[in-house]
Design an enzyme around this catalytic site. Structure first.
Site, short mmCIF file in Angstrom:
data_model
loop_
_atom_site.label_atom_id
_atom_site.label_comp_id
_atom_site.label_asym_id
_atom_site.label_seq_id
_atom_site.Cartn_x
_atom_site.Cartn_y
_atom_site.Cartn_z
N GLU A 115 9.77 -3.72 9.89
CA GLU A 115 10.06 -2.40 9.31
C GLU A 115 10.77 -1.51 10.33
O GLU A 115 10.20 -1.17 11.38
CB GLU A 115 8.78 -1.73 8.79
N ASP B 18 0.84 -1.20 0.00
CA ASP B 18 0.00 0.00 0.00
C ASP B 18 0.88 1.26 0.00
O ASP B 18 0.38 2.39 -0.03
CB ASP B 18 -1.01 0.00 1.16
N GLU C 270 -0.87 -5.26 8.90
CA GLU C 270 0.01 -4.59 9.87
C GLU C 270 -0.49 -4.77 11.29
O GLU C 270 -1.68 -4.53 11.56
CB GLU C 270 0.08 -3.09 9.56
N ASP D 284 -1.09 -6.15 0.10
CA ASP D 284 -1.32 -5.44 1.36
C ASP D 284 -2.81 -5.17 1.54
O ASP D 284 -3.46 -4.65 0.62
CB ASP D 284 -0.61 -4.08 1.31
O1 KIV Z 1 3.63 -1.03 1.55
C1 KIV Z 1 4.77 -1.51 1.40
O2 KIV Z 1 5.41 -1.32 0.36
C2 KIV Z 1 5.33 -2.29 2.49
C3 KIV Z 1 6.78 -2.66 2.42
C4 KIV Z 1 7.64 -1.48 2.56
C5 KIV Z 1 7.12 -3.72 3.36
O3 KIV Z 1 4.64 -2.60 3.40
#
Ligand code: KIV
Length: 262
Positions: free
Chosen positions: A176, A42, A112, A81
């Protein structure tokens, strides 16, 4: 669990895992030759749409970009995501994840959070949906983006979260911006792979945002490495094109549709 996912887990302690983000078909098809995981992150909210936060990314946007990515990904594991506010409880999560899986034919989803979303993760994995966890900086909900794992309380929380995610059935976890020593400790402590971003080489694999790697973003983060300056290459090609148009050097006869042979 699919063979692809089982094989990925087996890479832990054997071979580093390579992951990059993709938001469209052509880039995805290039990454597919090199990556274990292609993530439709995302992060596309900031990278493509200049949103202030990933909170603004919708399910529809994620589905549309993921459909494009699916056309390019044949071998790698494709993960999507789940955007903000689409997995607030097990029921909402299952409904939205099922829609994403059905429309995009992805191999799994990333969510997340830690302890708070364990009932959601359990419900998804019980329904045989491969789930990737994400701890450390949580761009969807964190008010301040700061390095994670310096304070004792924070260290214990992240250690506990990653163990809970593993127990709930997650097949891997993105770390992260997690402190170096803590990344090492987490990676040793769990039997599923950790994928780091800004979290040192102590992780089982690495992920970067593709636009950062190819020099198509304005990222100033230190953990980002620009492998090629694509902006510069495009700029020079467009400049050349402009000159040729101005000086009537393009198109030549062979570039005219009437003269093309199909
Ligand atoms: O949204 C994204 O690109 C991510 C990565 C940085 C792990 O969650």
């Amino acid at each position: 669990m699919s063979k692809k996912i089982k094989d990925l887990i087996k890479k832990k302690n054997k071979s580093k895992i390579v992951c990059l983000t993709a938001y469209s078909k052509k880039i995805a098809s290039i990454l597919d030759n090199h990556c274990d995981i292609v993530l439709v992150g995302d992060s596309l909210g900031s990278v493509l749409y200049s949103y202030k936060s990933t909170k603004e990314v919708t399910l529809e946007t994620m589905i549309n970009h993921s459909k494009s990515v699916r056309l390019g990904v044949k071998k790698s594991i494709m993960i999507v995501d789940m955007p903000y506010n689409t997995y607030r409880n097990p029921r909402e999560a299952l409904k939205n994840v099922k829609l994403v899986m059905k429309k995009t034919k992805c191999d799994g989803v990333k969510l997340e959070g830690g302890k708070k979303i364990i009932p959601v993760i359990k419900s998804l994995t019980k329904n045989k949906i491969p789930v990737m966890g994400h701890v450390g900086i949580l761009p969807q909900t964190d008010k301040k983006f700061s390095f994670k794992g310096k304070k004792k309380k924070e260290i214990n929380k992240i250690l506990n979260d990653t163990k809970l995610l593993e127990t709930a059935g997650a097949f891997s976890i993105v770390l992260e911006c997690v402190e170096t020593k803590l990344s090492k400790q987490i990676t040793k402590n769990i039997n599923i792979p950790t994928i780091g971003i800004g979290s040192s080489s102590n992780c089982d694999g690495q992920v970067l945002v593709i636009d950062d790697l190819i020099g198509m973003s304005d990222s100033k983060f230190k953990f980002v490495k620009k492998y090629v300056d694509t902006s510069k290459i495009i700029n020079s090609a467009v400049k050349k094109y402009k000159n040729e148009v101005k000086n009537k050097l393009f198109p030549k006869a062979k570039h005219s549709f009437a003269n093309l042979k199909y």
